[in-house]
Design a protein around this motif. Structure first.
Motif, short mmCIF file in Angstrom:
data_model
loop_
_atom_site.label_atom_id
_atom_site.label_comp_id
_atom_site.label_asym_id
_atom_site.label_seq_id
_atom_site.Cartn_x
_atom_site.Cartn_y
_atom_site.Cartn_z
N LEU A 206 -5.79 -10.50 -38.90
CA LEU A 206 -5.79 -9.17 -38.30
C LEU A 206 -5.34 -9.30 -36.86
O LEU A 206 -5.95 -10.04 -36.08
N THR A 207 -4.26 -8.62 -36.49
CA THR A 207 -3.72 -8.69 -35.13
C THR A 207 -4.36 -7.61 -34.26
O THR A 207 -4.40 -6.44 -34.65
N VAL A 208 -4.85 -8.03 -33.09
CA VAL A 208 -5.51 -7.11 -32.16
C VAL A 208 -4.90 -7.31 -30.77
O VAL A 208 -4.20 -8.30 -30.51
N HIS A 209 -5.17 -6.37 -29.89
CA HIS A 209 -4.64 -6.42 -28.52
C HIS A 209 -5.79 -6.59 -27.53
O HIS A 209 -6.82 -5.91 -27.63
N PRO A 271 -10.29 -14.91 -24.30
CA PRO A 271 -8.94 -15.42 -24.01
C PRO A 271 -7.99 -15.23 -25.18
O PRO A 271 -8.41 -15.20 -26.34
N ASP A 272 -6.70 -15.11 -24.89
CA ASP A 272 -5.70 -14.86 -25.92
C ASP A 272 -5.53 -16.10 -26.80
O ASP A 272 -4.83 -17.06 -26.43
N LYS A 273 -6.15 -16.08 -27.94
CA LYS A 273 -5.97 -17.12 -28.96
C LYS A 273 -6.47 -16.56 -30.27
O LYS A 273 -6.79 -15.36 -30.36
N ASP A 274 -6.53 -17.38 -31.30
CA ASP A 274 -7.03 -16.94 -32.61
C ASP A 274 -8.50 -17.31 -32.75
O ASP A 274 -8.93 -18.38 -32.30
N TYR A 275 -9.24 -16.42 -33.44
CA TYR A 275 -10.67 -16.64 -33.67
C TYR A 275 -10.97 -16.44 -35.15
O TYR A 275 -10.41 -15.53 -35.78
N PRO A 276 -11.86 -17.24 -35.72
CA PRO A 276 -12.20 -17.05 -37.13
C PRO A 276 -13.18 -15.88 -37.34
O PRO A 276 -14.12 -15.70 -36.56
N ILE A 277 -12.90 -15.08 -38.35
CA ILE A 277 -13.85 -14.10 -38.87
C ILE A 277 -14.53 -14.78 -40.05
O ILE A 277 -13.87 -15.13 -41.03
N ILE A 278 -15.83 -15.01 -39.96
CA ILE A 278 -16.52 -15.89 -40.90
C ILE A 278 -17.51 -15.10 -41.75
O ILE A 278 -18.33 -14.34 -41.23
N VAL A 279 -17.42 -15.27 -43.06
CA VAL A 279 -18.38 -14.70 -44.01
C VAL A 279 -19.01 -15.86 -44.77
O VAL A 279 -18.29 -16.67 -45.37
N LYS A 287 -24.26 -23.16 -50.48
CA LYS A 287 -23.65 -22.58 -49.28
C LYS A 287 -22.16 -22.37 -49.50
O LYS A 287 -21.41 -23.31 -49.81
N LEU A 288 -21.71 -21.13 -49.35
CA LEU A 288 -20.30 -20.79 -49.51
C LEU A 288 -19.82 -20.10 -48.24
O LEU A 288 -20.58 -19.39 -47.58
N LEU A 289 -18.54 -20.29 -47.93
CA LEU A 289 -18.00 -19.74 -46.68
C LEU A 289 -16.52 -19.45 -46.86
O LEU A 289 -15.81 -20.17 -47.56
N VAL A 290 -16.07 -18.36 -46.24
CA VAL A 290 -14.65 -18.06 -46.18
C VAL A 290 -14.35 -17.47 -44.81
O VAL A 290 -15.25 -16.93 -44.15
N SER A 291 -13.13 -17.60 -44.36
CA SER A 291 -12.79 -17.06 -43.05
C SER A 291 -11.38 -16.48 -43.07
O SER A 291 -10.53 -16.91 -43.84
N SER A 292 -11.17 -15.51 -42.23
CA SER A 292 -9.83 -15.01 -41.94
C SER A 292 -9.63 -15.09 -40.43
O SER A 292 -10.53 -15.53 -39.71
N ILE A 293 -8.48 -14.65 -39.95
CA ILE A 293 -8.13 -14.87 -38.55
C ILE A 293 -8.10 -13.55 -37.79
O ILE A 293 -7.48 -12.58 -38.23
N LEU A 294 -8.79 -13.53 -36.65
CA LEU A 294 -8.62 -12.47 -35.66
C LEU A 294 -7.57 -12.98 -34.68
O LEU A 294 -7.83 -13.92 -33.91
N HIS A 295 -6.40 -12.39 -34.72
CA HIS A 295 -5.25 -12.91 -33.97
C HIS A 295 -4.94 -12.00 -32.79
O HIS A 295 -4.57 -10.83 -32.95
N TYR A 296 -5.13 -12.52 -31.57
CA TYR A 296 -4.71 -11.78 -30.37
C TYR A 296 -3.19 -11.74 -30.34
O TYR A 296 -2.52 -12.75 -30.59
N SER A 297 -2.64 -10.61 -30.00
CA SER A 297 -1.19 -10.40 -30.13
C SER A 297 -0.37 -11.40 -29.30
O SER A 297 0.75 -11.73 -29.67
N ASN A 298 -0.92 -11.89 -28.20
CA ASN A 298 -0.20 -12.85 -27.36
C ASN A 298 -0.61 -14.30 -27.62
O ASN A 298 -0.21 -15.20 -26.86
N SER A 299 -1.37 -14.52 -28.68
CA SER A 299 -1.88 -15.87 -28.94
C SER A 299 -0.78 -16.80 -29.44
O SER A 299 0.03 -16.43 -30.29
N ARG A 300 -0.79 -18.02 -28.93
CA ARG A 300 0.10 -19.07 -29.43
C ARG A 300 -0.71 -20.22 -30.01
O ARG A 300 -0.14 -21.22 -30.45
N HIS A 301 -2.04 -20.08 -30.00
CA HIS A 301 -2.92 -21.14 -30.50
C HIS A 301 -3.32 -20.81 -31.93
O HIS A 301 -3.88 -19.76 -32.20
#
Length: 549
Positions: A206-209, A271-279, A287-301
């Motif tokens: 998910l891309t955010v600003h 800071p502008d980078k990617d962060y995991p959204i964790i369920v 124990k089960l886990l899945v994640s998606s990405i919270l992506h800052y629009s200017n992130s290069r990491h």
């Protein structure tokens, strides 16, 4: 286009006749849905899923308070199908509830048109298939009800509004899972956790600003597991729970139990980078886990799987109970109408009746069954609401489930129906003596969650109740060897399903129907049987009423 009625095809009536029981002055929204099988691969393994218009998950319903929704559902599966609306309160209209106790299933190759009005509601909900274990294959989607223009919302307009459908996932076909239950066995453990139908970490983003605030609506659409939701490095401001604006408390993660929906605001202030959204699963053997990405629009990491970790609290139970108690109604916010939500004060209403509901599990004739108050629900050959409408004897008996747990005798199997009077004010206590978290839902209503604690409920427990700003919702958890108490105002006439949201338990008997009765038989209290109602079982030879436009 046609409707299947009473064993034959009845040509499409005028739209005015179909929807004559809803208020014509409110806007209409029309949906045409095709239910089909299709190949899905949530965990990378191809499986047969249930799609809506080719989508998995299904399309989200966008609506506004008091909208009339006309949803034409074409069943192209090889088995009957029904959709139910989790948390959406169908005022005076349990015929459209979409569970077998109120509605005949849509036969294969046929269609049915639901006519719903989201009257005096706002909030975040979801829909799902209610028959058998079809929910394990998909067929679910988000359902949001927005406030009408001019009705103030207690937070600024967010930059974006996103839905997260989270749930546990089984790699077995839904028909196989049903066969396991029918043979008297328990379901196996789930193999994964999904976010919006995806179970492979970082398979979606998910891309955010930076600097913007977004609204995230989160629903647990799974079969049995409590799930924890968090966004690494970000705080979540809770603003709404199943149609109730809440006190805007801050959380770093939220426990979301089966069937529950939450709405949070998240400000992108990191800071502008990617962060995991964790369920991740809570209170689970595996124990089960899945994640998606919270992506800052200017992130290069870019993230790697090694970036994802969860540190559970030292005492999961105490932590979760404390969080649940902190969720309260925002008494200064407007609901679907301009008047404050706190003007109808539940804490000052006299209780008409106290009902204590206890769950149990047992083998009946060497098959696994579950029960409420010692009664394991058995579906009748005719939907109970139709039997009630047409006065068909022998389908069910009001009072076939007691108000308190049975102390003697084994589990009994009945088509259990509890009777109640319109305008009664009930105190319902869910007593859980088992060592698992449970989750209960009541169709057609929201209730005030006034108290919960460990141990056994007693009259003295009422001293702990929140009688000022308890949250109003339609699904509540009950912790292991604990109790949860709710108040509910019976202002919605009809036949309403009270069930465990742990789907294997619901399927094997942990449910009953609450018949809210009014002797007035007035259209002010309940709509007539729809002209396009499906008729089946002992109601097959009956006739629907003629409704003039």
């Amino acid at each position: 286009m046609s409707w299947w009625i009473n064993g034959g095809v009845w040509k499409m009536m005028t739209m005015a006749m179909i929807i004559s029981f809803v208020q014509a002055e409110n806007p209409y929204r029309f949906f045409d849905w095709k239910i089909t099988y299709g190949t899905i691969s949530p965990l990378g393994i191809p499986l047969r899923g249930i799609l809506i218009n080719g989508q998995y998950p299904g399309p989200e319903i966008y609506s506004v308070t008091n909208d009339n929704l006309i949803i034409n559902v074409h069943n192209e599966l090889d088995q009957p199908f029904l959709l139910s609306w989790n948390g959406v309160q169908l005022r005076k209209n349990s015929y459209q509830d979409g569970v077998y106790g109120t509605t005949c299933p849509i036969p294969p190759g046929k269609n049915y048109t639901y006519a719903l009005q989201v009257k005096d509601q706002i909030g975040s909900f979801f829909y799902f298939p209610s028959l058998a274990v079809q929910k394990a294959a998909g067929g679910f989607g988000g359902f949001r009800i927005l406030s009408r223009p001019g009705i103030p919302v207690p937070f600024p307009e967010p930059a974006g509004d996103c839905t997260f459908l989270i749930g546990d996932w089984f790699e077995d076909d839904h028909k196989y899972l049903k066969a396991v239950l029918d043979r008297g066995h328990k379901l196996p453990l789930p193999q994964g956790v999904l976010i919006n139908g995806k179970g492979v970490s970082f398979s979606s983003s998910l891309t955010v600003h930076k600097g913007k605030t977004y609204r995230f609506r989160i629903s647990n659409v799974g079969l049995q597991n409590t799930l924890n939701f968090e966004i690494d490095g970000h705080e979540m401001k809770l603003v709404e729970v199943e149609g109730t604006h809440t006190v805007q408390s801050i959380y770093t993660s939220l426990d979301i139990h089966v069937g529950q929906s939450y709405s949070v605001l998240v400000t992108m202030d990191q800071p502008d980078k990617d962060y995991p959204i964790i369920v991740s699963t809570k209170f689970a053997a595996k124990k089960l886990l899945v994640s998606s990405i919270l992506h800052y629009s200017n992130s290069r990491h870019r993230l790697s799987s090694a970036s994802v970790h969860v540190e559970p609290p030292a005492d999961e139970l105490d932590w979760s109970i404390k969080q649940a108690r902190s969720i309260r109604t925002n008494l200064t916010a407007s609901g679907p109408r301009p008047n404050p939500q706190g003007s109808y004060h539940y804490g000052r209403i006299k209780i008409s009746r106290t009902v204590i509901l206890g769950s149990s599990a047992a083998l009946v004739k060497r098959k696994q069954r579950y029960a409420i108050n010692g009664v394991s629900f058995v579906p009748a050959d005719t939907p109970l609401k139709l039997a009630d409408y047409f006065k068909i004897n022998g389908v069910f008996k009001v009072g076939s489930i007691p108000d308190k747990p049975r102390r003697r005798g084994g589990m009994v199997m009945k088509t259990s129906v509890m009777g109640a009077q319109h305008r009664d004010f009930l105190e319902i206590v869910f007593q859980n003596r088992e060592k698992i978290v449970q989750s209960y839902h009541l169709d057609g209503y929201s209730f005030w969650v006034v108290g919960m604690d460990k141990g056994r409920w007693s009259h003295a427990s009422r001293r702990e109740y929140n009688l000022r700003d308890a949250v109003s919702r339609s699904t509540t958890q009950v912790y292991p060897e604990s109790w949860t108490a709710v108040y509910v105002a019976l202002d919605n006439v009809g036949m309403w399903n009270l069930r465990s949201e742990y789907w294997a338990r619901q399927y094997l008997g942990q449910q009953f129907y609450l018949r809210v009765y009014s002797s007035a038989h007035s259209l002010r209290d309940e709509y007539l049987l729809p002209k396009n109602a499906l008729l089946c079982g002992r109601a097959s030879d009956k006739h629907t009423p003629f409704i003039t436009p």
